[in-house]
Design a protein around this motif. Structure first.
Motif, short mmCIF file in Angstrom:
data_model
loop_
_atom_site.label_atom_id
_atom_site.label_comp_id
_atom_site.label_asym_id
_atom_site.label_seq_id
_atom_site.Cartn_x
_atom_site.Cartn_y
_atom_site.Cartn_z
N ALA A 110 0.77 -0.84 0.22
CA ALA A 110 -0.20 -0.08 0.15
C ALA A 110 0.69 1.30 -0.13
CB ALA A 110 -0.59 -0.26 1.24
N LEU A 111 1.67 1.36 0.24
CA LEU A 111 2.94 2.41 0.83
C LEU A 111 3.18 2.75 -0.25
CD1 LEU A 111 4.13 1.86 4.40
CD2 LEU A 111 2.61 3.40 3.80
N PRO A 113 3.06 2.06 -3.91
CA PRO A 113 1.89 2.99 -4.49
C PRO A 113 1.71 4.90 -4.45
CG PRO A 113 0.81 0.70 -4.26
CD PRO A 113 2.21 0.71 -3.36
N ALA A 114 1.63 4.34 -2.86
CA ALA A 114 0.45 5.57 -2.09
C ALA A 114 1.52 6.88 -3.18
CB ALA A 114 0.04 5.68 -1.31
N MET A 117 2.98 7.29 -5.86
CA MET A 117 1.64 7.54 -7.24
C MET A 117 2.03 9.41 -7.41
SD MET A 117 -1.74 9.61 -6.61
CE MET A 117 -2.14 8.81 -5.40
N LEU A 118 2.37 10.04 -5.71
CA LEU A 118 2.35 10.89 -5.26
C LEU A 118 3.82 12.11 -6.12
CD1 LEU A 118 1.38 11.26 -1.85
CD2 LEU A 118 0.39 12.15 -3.94
#
Lengths: 177, 452
Positions: A110-111, A113-114, A117-118
């Protein structure tokens, strides 16, 4: 205004359909350096603008692998460093390690790609040329913008602006760099 | 993605109006007085929590009613209960996103916010129960001079990783979903303070096509990860029980039973919050009667699945033929804590049956009352699982009883403050309903209507 000082031309449309249509025509007519700004993800826009990027998804996979490896190394490593014999139970108990291995797999899947993404989006970047456009605040409300950037080979402040008007833009604005 | 369903949002609203309506809530807060009253009451509860925790830390867990044999009670009972409430938020936002259920979009933001603070309330309990909570850091693998590492084969250790992962992923999911809306609020803000506040938090979001592409990928990936996480966290909690051989706990139905019960209580609280928020902020056009109707149906469905767990408990005990299992069932329905068991049945399932009728599901008052009763019922159920299993196990010599003390109650009641204060601050400062996602649904519905 000289071309070198412009970021591009921002054309405003009323509906996502109008934007999609205009973007498709601009692509057909040879414009390549295009971007669009919309209040919500418009289905099919990325295809029309020929944007392909799956790196976020790959980052998810990489994060999962990293988390899983980290969890196993951590659990095996600590038990190797300080083996505790509890009633003869196996020190390297993979079934007992499964819960934390799963959790860390999910955590890093989860971390990555999050944060990725930014990072790929170049965020945080608090200012950006298009924010200077007088009607850009509507891009988060109910208007849909197509941007022809000054870097485009066919970009010409006057002619491109007229062209954008012809393909249905409601307003066209030159965005300074 | 748009299925041939009945529209969930009234189509006669413009995208611009929806944006303005939702962004106006933090920028020009409408119900200042009622919000302040709610915040003051919550602050009182939070103070009660703080005082109780200080007393607990200075005097130890002896101030609670726990004893031998009931050495787990309120702390773990409320941990399970709060965690369960948190789960519905994730299910609404993640599972329904993946399934393309448009009705989630009006509910997901505050449901996720509810999850965050419910998980905080849950997570604090095992810490308090440690006895010496200041040694919490022993749970983490840090290079201690003593050369002792944490015991990764212990379920207590699993707990901390599960809860922290769940909390972190929930925060990330919540924030990633919020970024475009922070951008929208920034663009609506007129006062400098708000512009800076939303400007910084939105990280310069500008809604570019490539941004949206990557955002959607990340958001969906997070959703896809959150769903197994919900199931794993609560299954893991139930494994703590099921792995013990205590009669009443040692059952294979536990993981499923716990997860469904969690969804049941969580959806009840989501319904309660939805009803309050829609009337407080006049959002009946976005959280419609249809939303309440669906919430009612989900509540009824998860309730019936939970009821299956109750039936299975009987089956399990009698099918195993084990004397102690049967004894525990008997203790539950007719023992010293029978009122807890029957309370759970009444609050969970009797009033719930009203939801078979559409008028009840669409009536905010009835749905609110039924939801409240479910929240109470599930609280009683967790109490029943813990206490009625522990107070009489195999040996008559180790039979005992349990009565919660003042400090048990004060910490429990105090956690409502721990939940409400940050929740109220969030709904004061951020858009309570996902702006971009609501607009997306509204546009899809309008496009569908115009194409026939």
């Amino acid at each position: 205004m000289a071309e070198a000082h412009a970021y591009g031309l921002l054309a405003e449309f009323d509906t996502p359909e109008a934007l999609l249509d205009a973007a498709r025509r601009a692509r057909e007519d040879g414009y390549r350096d295009l971007d669009a700004f919309t209040p919500f993800p418009v289905h099919g826009l990325a295809e029309v603008l020929d944007i392909r990027d799956t790196r976020v998804l790959w980052l998810g996979l990489a994060g999962g692998g990293f988390g899983f490896a980290l969890a196993l190394l951590m659990q095996i490593g600590t038990n190797w460093s300080y083996p505790l014999d509890v009633g003869g139970r196996p020190v390297y108990a993979l079934s007992a390690f499964a819960v934390i291995a799963f959790e860390l797999t999910v955590l890093f899947a989860a971390l990555f790609p999050a944060i990725g993404m930014l990072a790929l989006n170049g965020l945080p970047r608090l200012n950006y040329p298009v924010f200077a456009a007088s009607r850009f605040h509507l891009a988060s409300r109910d208007r849909f913008f197509l941007c022809v950037r000054a870097g485009d080979a066919r970009f010409d402040p006057e002619q491109t602006a007229q062209y954008l008007g012809r393909i249905g833009a409601r307003t066209v604005e030159l965005v300074p760099a | 993605m748009a299925m041939s369903e009945a529209p969930i949002l009234p189509r006669d609203q413009s995208l611009g109006d929806v944006t303005d309506q939702l962004a106006r809530i933090p920028l020009h807060f409408p119900t200042r007085r009622r919000w302040l009253i709610a915040l003051s009451l919550s602050m009182l509860l939070l103070t009660l929590f703080a005082v109780s925790v200080v007393v607990l830390f200075t005097r130890g867990v002896g101030i609670w009613g726990i004893n031998i044999p009931v050495n787990w009670a309120f702390a773990i009972h409320n941990y399970v209960w709060w965690l369960g409430i948190g789960h519905a938020g994730t299910l609404i936002s993640a599972l329904l996103l993946l399934m393309g259920r448009e009705w989630r979009n009006s509910l997901n933001r505050f449901a996720e916010t509810m999850t965050l603070f419910a998980v905080v309330c849950a997570g604090i309990y095992p810490v308090l129960h440690l006895g010496r909570p200041w040694y919490l850091y022993w749970m983490f693998p840090y290079p201690a001079t003593m050369g002792v590492w944490p015991q990764f084969r212990s379920p207590l250790e699993w707990d901390i990783w599960a809860v922290l992962t769940y909390l972190t992923v929930s925060v990330v999911f919540w924030y990633v979903g919020l970024i475009p809306d922070l951008g929208a609020a920034r663009d609506r803000a007129r006062r400098r303070g708000w512009q800076v506040f939303f400007g910084v938090l939105s990280l310069g979001w500008r809604g570019s096509a490539v941004h949206w592409l990557r955002w959607q990928q990340a958001y969906r990936l997070l959703a896809a990860l959150a769903v197994p996480l919900v199931v794993s966290v609560h299954s893991e909690v139930s494994l703590l029980f099921a792995a013990g051989t205590i009669p009443g706990w040692h059952s294979t139905i536990f993981p499923a039973y716990f997860v469904l019960g969690a969804a049941f209580s969580g959806f009840a609280v989501v319904a309660m919050i939805a009803i309050v928020i829609r009337s407080l902020f006049s959002l009946k056009n976005l959280v419609t009667d249809d939303h309440l109707d669906i919430l009612g149906k989900v509540l009824l469905a998860t309730g019936l699945m939970t009821a299956y767990g109750y039936v299975f408990e009987f089956f399990d005990a009698f099918y195993s033929g084990e004397a102690h299992e049967i004894q525990t069932v008997h203790d539950r329905i007719a023992g010293a804590y029978a009122w807890i068991y029957w309370g759970a049945i009444v609050f969970n399932f009797v009033f719930l049956q009203l939801l078979w009728w559409q008028w009840a599901r669409r009536s905010p008052l009835v749905l609110f009352l039924v939801s409240t009763s479910v929240a109470i019922g599930m609280w009683l159920e967790r109490y029943m699982i813990l206490v009625t299993s522990l107070y009489r196990d195999f040996l008559v010599s180790s039979w005992g009883s349990y009565t919660p003390t003042f400090w048990d109650w004060s910490i429990y009641i105090g956690t409502f403050g721990l939940f409400m204060v940050p929740f109220l601050l969030i709904i004061r400062l951020f858009p309570v309903i996902a702006i971009s996602e609501t607009k997306e649904v509204l546009h899809e519905e309008q496009a569908e209507a115009s194409h026939g």
